[in-house]
Enzyme design. Structure first.
Site, short mmCIF file in Angstrom:
data_model
loop_
_atom_site.label_atom_id
_atom_site.label_comp_id
_atom_site.label_asym_id
_atom_site.label_seq_id
_atom_site.Cartn_x
_atom_site.Cartn_y
_atom_site.Cartn_z
N ASP A 10 20.04 -4.70 14.02
CA ASP A 10 20.22 -4.33 15.42
C ASP A 10 20.76 -2.90 15.46
O ASP A 10 21.20 -2.36 14.44
CB ASP A 10 21.23 -5.28 16.08
CG ASP A 10 21.56 -4.88 17.51
OD1 ASP A 10 20.61 -4.74 18.31
OD2 ASP A 10 22.74 -4.68 17.84
N SER A 11 20.74 -2.32 16.63
CA SER A 11 21.29 -0.98 16.81
C SER A 11 22.79 -0.93 16.54
O SER A 11 23.33 0.14 16.27
CB SER A 11 21.04 -0.52 18.24
OG SER A 11 21.58 -1.45 19.15
N CYS A 73 17.31 -6.60 17.86
CA CYS A 73 17.50 -5.68 18.98
C CYS A 73 16.26 -5.69 19.88
O CYS A 73 15.13 -5.52 19.38
CB CYS A 73 17.72 -4.29 18.39
SG CYS A 73 17.87 -2.97 19.58
N GLU A 154 30.88 -4.33 25.90
CA GLU A 154 31.63 -3.83 24.74
C GLU A 154 33.09 -3.52 25.10
O GLU A 154 33.98 -3.55 24.27
CB GLU A 154 30.95 -2.60 24.13
CG GLU A 154 29.65 -2.98 23.44
CD GLU A 154 29.06 -1.89 22.57
OE1 GLU A 154 29.72 -0.87 22.32
OE2 GLU A 154 27.91 -2.08 22.14
N CYS A 186 18.27 -8.11 26.36
CA CYS A 186 19.15 -7.18 25.64
C CYS A 186 20.20 -8.03 24.93
O CYS A 186 20.68 -9.03 25.48
CB CYS A 186 19.83 -6.23 26.64
SG CYS A 186 21.11 -5.21 25.89
N HIS A 188 23.24 -7.76 24.39
CA HIS A 188 24.58 -7.88 24.97
C HIS A 188 24.64 -8.87 26.14
O HIS A 188 25.71 -9.33 26.50
CB HIS A 188 25.06 -6.52 25.48
CG HIS A 188 25.40 -5.55 24.40
ND1 HIS A 188 24.50 -5.16 23.44
CD2 HIS A 188 26.55 -4.88 24.13
CE1 HIS A 188 25.08 -4.28 22.63
NE2 HIS A 188 26.31 -4.10 23.03
N1 DGL Z 1 20.71 -3.87 21.02
C1 DGL Z 1 20.20 -3.20 22.17
C2 DGL Z 1 19.10 -4.06 22.80
O1 DGL Z 1 19.06 -5.26 22.65
C3 DGL Z 1 21.27 -2.87 23.18
C4 DGL Z 1 22.25 -1.81 22.73
C5 DGL Z 1 21.62 -0.46 22.52
O2 DGL Z 1 21.16 0.18 23.50
O3 DGL Z 1 21.57 -0.04 21.37
O4 DGL Z 1 18.25 -3.54 23.48
#
Ligand code: DGL
Length: 274
Positions: A10-11, A73, A154, A186, A188
């Site tokens: 993931d990012s 992600c 976050e 997403c 989050h």
């Molecule tokens: N993990 C990213 C997503 O699911 C969200 C956080 C980011 O923008 O890096 O799109």
């Protein structure tokens, strides 16, 4: 039977929600998670940038001898999955198709008005929109980028009034469109479920993380790739390790971890050229 680990990336920290679902569903599997905390967020970035990062991380995971890669992600799935699936020597699964697959079930209950929320790049790519239209041409789809949700989650503010207020700014237009199903596109957003249920009782929430874990299980079973016994462990690699990561890890995952290590992002880039 295949004892090799599953690689998940993931990012940053958000994909830990997906890791958590996979760990719960597949307790025998060894899991290696990579969070690109040094270069997050991916949400506002271009396809070329995210694809480059995704390729570097995938190569790192392949060096850990993974049997499969899960792109946890949404943004990376939207912008890079197709390429990774063509290029990599192991199966690569993303988080978008599993969420969409559930729509058939709801459609049979008469719910065919779908909202998709995600980062700016996920929404701009329209991957959800195109895939839903392909699979369910009669459904109506409404997309909305909700970039502030990532920071609010976050910050640990998922349950605060300000977050509910911002949610109405973003989502009231979907209420006006009579959206019945809301895809949390997403990593989050699953942490916002309580607030969303309270503020928007008309939305049925679809959590891509839970559906992805089911998809991974199904893939492993049908291809005889499962690890069938022993307790699996979870190792985490991130590209920037700060004190705050421990707090975020508890918020997003909270499970047992065998180890956390830092892999600086410039090492990832250097390895790529070696
Ligand atoms: N993990 C990213 C997503 O699911 C969200 C956080 C980011 O923008 O890096 O799109």
């Amino acid at each position: 039977m295949d004892d090799r680990p599953i690689g998940i990336f993931d990012s940053g920290v958000g994909g830990l929600t997906v890791l958590s679902e996979i760990a719960k569903r597949l307790p025998h599997e060894n899991l290696i998670y990579f969070g690109d905390t040094a270069r997050a967020p991916y949400g506002p970035k271009s396809r070329l940038t995210v694809l480059g990062y995704a390729r570097q991380i995938s190569r790192f995971l392949l060096r850990q001898n993974v049997k499969m890669i899960v792109v946890a992600c949404n943004t990376a799935t939207a912008l890079a999955l197709d390429f990774l699936q063509k290029e990599l020597p192991v199966p690569v699964l993303g988080v978008i198709d599993p969420a969409i697959a559930t729509l058939g079930h709801f459609g049979r209950q008469g719910k065919q008005r779908v909202g998709v929320i995600g980062t700016r790049s996920t929404v701009r790519s329209s991957v959800y929109l195109y895939r839903i239209r392909d699979a369910f041409p009669h459904y109506s789809v409404f997309q909305k980028a909700c970039p502030l949700f990532v920071s609010l989650v976050e910050e640990g503010w998922a349950e605060k009034k300000v977050t509910a207020h911002i949610a109405h700014e973003y989502l009231d237009e979907l209420v006006r469109e009579d959206v019945e199903l809301l895809i949390l596109g997403c990593t989050h957003y699953p942490l916002l479920k309580n607030m969303l249920r309270q503020e928007f009782p008309g939305f049925e929430l679809i959590d891509g993380g839970i559906e992805t874990a089911k998809d991974v299980e199904h893939y492993l079973q049908t291809n005889h790739l499962q690890r069938l016994q022993g307790k699996g462990d979870v190792k985490i690699f991130i590209s920037d390790l700060t004190d705050y990561f421990q707090t975020l890890e508890k918020l997003f995952f909270g499970g047992e971890i065998a180890g956390i290590a830092e892999v600086p992002w410039d090492d990832l880039a250097r390895d790529e050229n070696s």
